[in-house]
Design a protein around this motif. Structure first.
Motif, short mmCIF file in Angstrom:
data_model
loop_
_atom_site.label_atom_id
_atom_site.label_comp_id
_atom_site.label_asym_id
_atom_site.label_seq_id
_atom_site.Cartn_x
_atom_site.Cartn_y
_atom_site.Cartn_z
N GLU A 219 0.83 -1.21 0.00
CA GLU A 219 0.00 0.00 0.00
C GLU A 219 0.86 1.25 0.00
N ARG A 220 1.96 1.24 0.77
CA ARG A 220 2.86 2.41 0.80
C ARG A 220 3.49 2.61 -0.57
N VAL A 221 3.91 1.53 -1.22
CA VAL A 221 4.49 1.64 -2.57
C VAL A 221 3.46 2.20 -3.53
N HIS A 222 2.23 1.72 -3.44
CA HIS A 222 1.14 2.20 -4.29
C HIS A 222 0.97 3.71 -4.11
N GLU A 223 0.96 4.18 -2.86
CA GLU A 223 0.83 5.61 -2.59
C GLU A 223 2.01 6.39 -3.18
N ASP A 224 3.21 5.84 -3.04
CA ASP A 224 4.41 6.54 -3.51
C ASP A 224 4.49 6.64 -5.02
N GLY B 73 1.85 6.06 -7.13
CA GLY B 73 0.58 6.52 -7.69
C GLY B 73 -0.20 5.48 -8.47
N ARG B 74 0.21 4.23 -8.36
CA ARG B 74 -0.50 3.14 -9.02
C ARG B 74 -0.13 1.84 -8.32
#
Length: 83
Positions: free
Chosen positions: A36-41, A43-44
């Motif tokens: 989830e943190r990677v997704h936030e960073d 943007g996908r």
């Protein structure tokens, strides 16, 4: 994990029958959080390769936490017992 009944400490650490299941649950939760943190960073959602890397990192962090945490407590107890 020893107190919770997932590991035994008889000279070395080993899983109880419940240990592998709990380790997978903790690893999956940590990997999901990290994903989830990677997704936030970025943007996908991460792609397959990045998702696999995130899960590998989460597993390594869990092993490191268990190893260092237990080792530190064992060393502290040994020091206090030697006094």
């Amino acid at each position: 994990m020893v107190v919770e009944g997932c590991l035994t400490r008889d000279g070395s650490l080993s899983h109880t029958p419940a240990g592998p299941r709990e380790a997978r649950a903790i690893g999956t939760a940590r990997a999901s959080w990290l994903e989830e943190r990677v997704h936030e960073d970025i943007g996908r959602p991460p792609g397959t390769d990045l998702r696999a890397a995130v899960h590998t990192i989460a597993e390594r962090l869990l092993v490191e936490d268990l190893t260092e945490g237990l080792t530190g407590r064992v060393q502290e107890r040994a020091l206090s017992e030697s006094r």
